[in-house]
Structure formats: C-alpha cells, structure tokens
Scaffold this motif. Structure first.
Motif, PDB file in Angstrom:
ATOM      1  N   ALA A   1       0.884  -1.157   0.000  1.00  0.00           N
ATOM      2  CA  ALA A   1       0.000   0.000   0.000  1.00  0.00           C
ATOM      3  C   ALA A   1       0.924   1.209   0.000  1.00  0.00           C
ATOM      4  O   ALA A   1       1.857   1.280   0.800  1.00  0.00           O
ATOM      5  N   THR A   2       0.714   2.116  -0.944  1.00  0.00           N
ATOM      6  CA  THR A   2       1.584   3.282  -1.072  1.00  0.00           C
ATOM      7  C   THR A   2       0.756   4.563  -1.003  1.00  0.00           C
ATOM      8  O   THR A   2      -0.444   4.557  -1.289  1.00  0.00           O
ATOM      9  N   SER A   3       1.419   5.639  -0.660  1.00  0.00           N
ATOM     10  CA  SER A   3       0.716   6.919  -0.593  1.00  0.00           C
ATOM     11  C   SER A   3       0.522   7.542  -1.971  1.00  0.00           C
ATOM     12  O   SER A   3      -0.326   8.417  -2.141  1.00  0.00           O
ATOM     13  N   ASN A   4       1.286   7.080  -2.979  1.00  0.00           N
ATOM     14  CA  ASN A   4       1.174   7.592  -4.340  1.00  0.00           C
ATOM     15  C   ASN A   4       1.912   6.628  -5.252  1.00  0.00           C
ATOM     16  O   ASN A   4       3.049   6.269  -4.979  1.00  0.00           O
ATOM     17  N   TYR A   5       1.304   6.194  -6.327  1.00  0.00           N
ATOM     18  CA  TYR A   5       1.953   5.324  -7.299  1.00  0.00           C
ATOM     19  C   TYR A   5       2.572   6.219  -8.370  1.00  0.00           C
ATOM     20  O   TYR A   5       1.872   6.847  -9.151  1.00  0.00           O
ATOM     21  N   ILE A   6       3.894   6.304  -8.366  1.00  0.00           N
ATOM     22  CA  ILE A   6       4.626   7.136  -9.317  1.00  0.00           C
ATOM     23  C   ILE A   6       5.413   6.220 -10.239  1.00  0.00           C
ATOM     24  O   ILE A   6       6.141   5.341  -9.785  1.00  0.00           O
ATOM     25  N   TRP A   7       5.263   6.429 -11.546  1.00  0.00           N
ATOM     26  CA  TRP A   7       5.951   5.620 -12.547  1.00  0.00           C
ATOM     27  C   TRP A   7       6.621   6.547 -13.540  1.00  0.00           C
ATOM     28  O   TRP A   7       5.971   7.420 -14.113  1.00  0.00           O
ATOM     29  N   ARG A   8       7.929   6.411 -13.676  1.00  0.00           N
ATOM     30  CA  ARG A   8       8.724   7.247 -14.577  1.00  0.00           C
ATOM     31  C   ARG A   8       8.459   8.735 -14.346  1.00  0.00           C
ATOM     32  O   ARG A   8       8.365   9.531 -15.273  1.00  0.00           O
ATOM     33  N   GLY A   9       8.337   9.095 -13.079  1.00  0.00           N
ATOM     34  CA  GLY A   9       8.221  10.494 -12.696  1.00  0.00           C
ATOM     35  C   GLY A   9       6.819  11.073 -12.702  1.00  0.00           C
ATOM     36  O   GLY A   9       6.639  12.244 -12.388  1.00  0.00           O
ATOM     37  N   ALA A  10       5.812  10.285 -13.061  1.00  0.00           N
ATOM     38  CA  ALA A  10       4.444  10.801 -13.123  1.00  0.00           C
ATOM     39  C   ALA A  10       3.520   9.982 -12.222  1.00  0.00           C
ATOM     40  O   ALA A  10       3.608   8.759 -12.183  1.00  0.00           O
ATOM     41  N   THR A  11       2.631  10.680 -11.518  1.00  0.00           N
ATOM     42  CA  THR A  11       1.673   9.974 -10.669  1.00  0.00           C
ATOM     43  C   THR A  11       0.711   9.168 -11.525  1.00  0.00           C
ATOM     44  O   THR A  11       0.261   9.616 -12.583  1.00  0.00           O
ATOM     45  N   GLN A  12       0.411   7.977 -11.096  1.00  0.00           N
ATOM     46  CA  GLN A  12      -0.554   7.119 -11.774  1.00  0.00           C
ATOM     47  C   GLN A  12      -1.866   7.063 -10.995  1.00  0.00           C
ATOM     48  O   GLN A  12      -2.811   6.416 -11.433  1.00  0.00           O
ATOM     49  N   THR A  13      -1.903   7.731  -9.837  1.00  0.00           N
ATOM     50  CA  THR A  13      -3.088   7.706  -8.982  1.00  0.00           C
ATOM     51  C   THR A  13      -3.576   9.109  -8.636  1.00  0.00           C
ATOM     52  O   THR A  13      -4.222   9.296  -7.613  1.00  0.00           O
ATOM     53  N   ASP A  14      -3.265  10.093  -9.471  1.00  0.00           N
ATOM     54  CA  ASP A  14      -3.691  11.475  -9.232  1.00  0.00           C
ATOM     55  C   ASP A  14      -3.296  11.917  -7.823  1.00  0.00           C
ATOM     56  O   ASP A  14      -4.078  12.537  -7.101  1.00  0.00           O
ATOM     57  N   ASP A  15      -2.066  11.551  -7.419  1.00  0.00           N
ATOM     58  CA  ASP A  15      -1.498  11.886  -6.099  1.00  0.00           C
ATOM     59  C   ASP A  15      -2.275  11.285  -4.930  1.00  0.00           C
ATOM     60  O   ASP A  15      -2.299  11.833  -3.845  1.00  0.00           O
ATOM     61  N   HIS A  16      -2.898  10.132  -5.153  1.00  0.00           N
ATOM     62  CA  HIS A  16      -3.612   9.421  -4.092  1.00  0.00           C
ATOM     63  C   HIS A  16      -2.969   8.069  -3.828  1.00  0.00           C
ATOM     64  O   HIS A  16      -2.066   7.639  -4.548  1.00  0.00           O
ATOM     65  N   ALA A  17      -3.467   7.375  -2.842  1.00  0.00           N
ATOM     66  CA  ALA A  17      -2.925   6.079  -2.416  1.00  0.00           C
ATOM     67  C   ALA A  17      -3.205   4.976  -3.445  1.00  0.00           C
ATOM     68  O   ALA A  17      -4.105   5.092  -4.270  1.00  0.00           O
ATOM     69  N   ALA A  18      -2.398   3.908  -3.355  1.00  0.00           N
ATOM     70  CA  ALA A  18      -2.575   2.751  -4.225  1.00  0.00           C
ATOM     71  C   ALA A  18      -2.371   1.468  -3.432  1.00  0.00           C
ATOM     72  O   ALA A  18      -1.582   1.428  -2.490  1.00  0.00           O
ATOM     73  N   VAL A  19      -3.093   0.444  -3.839  1.00  0.00           N
ATOM     74  CA  VAL A  19      -2.889  -0.902  -3.307  1.00  0.00           C
ATOM     75  C   VAL A  19      -2.414  -1.739  -4.487  1.00  0.00           C
ATOM     76  O   VAL A  19      -3.031  -1.716  -5.559  1.00  0.00           O
ATOM     77  N   GLN A  20      -1.297  -2.467  -4.295  1.00  0.00           N
ATOM     78  CA  GLN A  20      -0.646  -3.158  -5.388  1.00  0.00           C
ATOM     79  C   GLN A  20      -0.255  -4.564  -4.967  1.00  0.00           C
ATOM     80  O   GLN A  20      -0.025  -4.816  -3.788  1.00  0.00           O
ATOM     81  N   GLY A  21      -0.162  -5.454  -5.937  1.00  0.00           N
ATOM     82  CA  GLY A  21       0.292  -6.797  -5.632  1.00  0.00           C
ATOM     83  C   GLY A  21       0.655  -7.569  -6.882  1.00  0.00           C
ATOM     84  O   GLY A  21       0.226  -7.227  -7.976  1.00  0.00           O
ATOM     85  N   GLY A  22       1.480  -8.605  -6.687  1.00  0.00           N
ATOM     86  CA  GLY A  22       1.892  -9.389  -7.831  1.00  0.00           C
ATOM     87  C   GLY A  22       2.332 -10.785  -7.461  1.00  0.00           C
ATOM     88  O   GLY A  22       2.519 -11.117  -6.281  1.00  0.00           O
ATOM     89  N   ILE A  23       2.489 -11.609  -8.491  1.00  0.00           N
ATOM     90  CA  ILE A  23       2.973 -12.975  -8.349  1.00  0.00           C
ATOM     91  C   ILE A  23       4.021 -13.200  -9.430  1.00  0.00           C
ATOM     92  O   ILE A  23       3.817 -12.809 -10.589  1.00  0.00           O
ATOM     93  N   ASP A  24       5.149 -13.826  -9.051  1.00  0.00           N
ATOM     94  CA  ASP A  24       6.241 -14.097  -9.980  1.00  0.00           C
ATOM     95  C   ASP A  24       6.634 -15.562  -9.947  1.00  0.00           C
ATOM     96  O   ASP A  24       6.659 -16.188  -8.885  1.00  0.00           O
ATOM     97  N   PHE A  25       6.971 -16.086 -11.119  1.00  0.00           N
ATOM     98  CA  PHE A  25       7.489 -17.442 -11.261  1.00  0.00           C
ATOM     99  C   PHE A  25       8.878 -17.321 -11.878  1.00  0.00           C
ATOM    100  O   PHE A  25       9.052 -16.658 -12.905  1.00  0.00           O
ATOM    101  N   THR A  26       9.887 -17.892 -11.242  1.00  0.00           N
ATOM    102  CA  THR A  26      11.241 -17.913 -11.810  1.00  0.00           C
ATOM    103  C   THR A  26      11.738 -19.353 -11.837  1.00  0.00           C
ATOM    104  O   THR A  26      11.465 -20.137 -10.935  1.00  0.00           O
ATOM    105  N   HIS A  27      12.445 -19.666 -12.893  1.00  0.00           N
ATOM    106  CA  HIS A  27      12.994 -21.004 -13.056  1.00  0.00           C
ATOM    107  C   HIS A  27      14.517 -20.909 -13.073  1.00  0.00           C
ATOM    108  O   HIS A  27      15.075 -19.901 -13.511  1.00  0.00           O
TER     109      HIS A  27
END
Length: 172
Positions: A39-65
C-alpha cells in the motif's frame, strides 16, 4: 527478476505506508514462486503519478525457473484524473523474459504488457533489455503494439524508447 521489473518502470515507486513482500515457495524442480503486496501513498511511474497523487494498493505474483526464464503479473489501482476515468480503474501488468549471469555480468531480456482492462485504447507493450556489472546497471525499453489514443495527457506510441541507469550499493 523482480528488481529488473521494478527498475524498468513497472517500478512501483511511492512512499510506502505498508509493505508486506515476498512469500516464496521453492521446489526441487528448480523454480520459485513469490508474491508481493504493498500500500503506497502515491503510485509514481517514470516520474508521473498514476493515482492522481492518491494512495494505491498493489500486488503481484512471480514465477522464476533456474534456467533463467521468468513470468509474472502485477496489478494496481490507477486514477489518471479528469477525462481519463475514475479511481476505480486498474493497471494490470504481465511480463516474462530470460535473465542470467556470466561471472559478474547480469543480463535480462523481456517483454512487458501494460493493460488497462476497464479502459479502451490505453494498453501498450515494451521490449526490455538490461545489463548490470558490480554496482552499475543500465537498460532500454522499446514501446511497440500500442493502442494508446489521445487521452489529453502524454501517451506512449510505437517506437518510444526509455533509457535508464542506476548505481546501487549498501550504506554502512
């Protein structure tokens, strides 16, 4: 592999207010499955907010061999402000590639899809190449197969290049 994805711009930068990372599973078959949530206070990607300067909840799953092949998926809420939708929009990234090391030199080649399932004409894809040696890493991403149309903000188009470099070291 996760560090590569974070460094190339799926990089999920933000001031973290909560982060529970990495539940990993390994087997004798030579693979690992890991997951992350934040959970972040702002999702920033390549210098630009992706959440209009609001919080974000994020998650992922990775498989490596052990062979170097990796696959993963990651999602976050996004809000691009007026005219681009509401805070209920979702970014869903899917990626895969091949990474390895030759002595001290690390390399990674992959493909990333940035998908917005509840929006039209906003998906785009990138080919990604990176390398690292000691504390230095660098790479380039090439945007292709973009179906982004004018949304009133900067849009990625086929042929865009994104270069990056970094130094990483531990502080005493």
């Amino acid at each position: 592999m996760n560090k590569f994805i974070q460094n190339i711009g799926v990089s999920l930068v933000g001031l973290g207010v909560l982060s529970a990372a990495s539940i990993a599973t390994a087997s004798e078959a030579g693979y690992e499955i890991s997951s992350n949530i934040a959970a972040t206070s702002n999702y920033i990607w390549r210098g630009a907010t992706q959440t209009d300067d609001h919080a974000a909840v994020q998650g992922g799953i990775d498989f490596t061999h052990d062979s170097g092949i990796y696959l993963g998926t990651w999602a976050s809420n996004v809000d691009f402000g007026t005219g681009a939708g509401s805070s209920g929009e979702v970014e869903w990234d899917v990626y895969g590639g091949y990474a390895g090391k030759i002595d001290e030199f690390g390399y990674d080649a992959g493909i990333i899809g940035y998908l917005y399932p509840d929006s039209q004409n906003t998906n785009f894809y990138e080919l990604a190449l990176s390398g690292s040696y000691s504390i230095v890493s660098a790479g380039v991403n090439y945007t292709f197969a973009s179906d982004v149309t004018d949304t009133g903000s900067e849009a990625f188009v086929d042929g865009d290049l994104y270069y990056f470099g970094s130094l990483g070291f531990d502080l005493a």
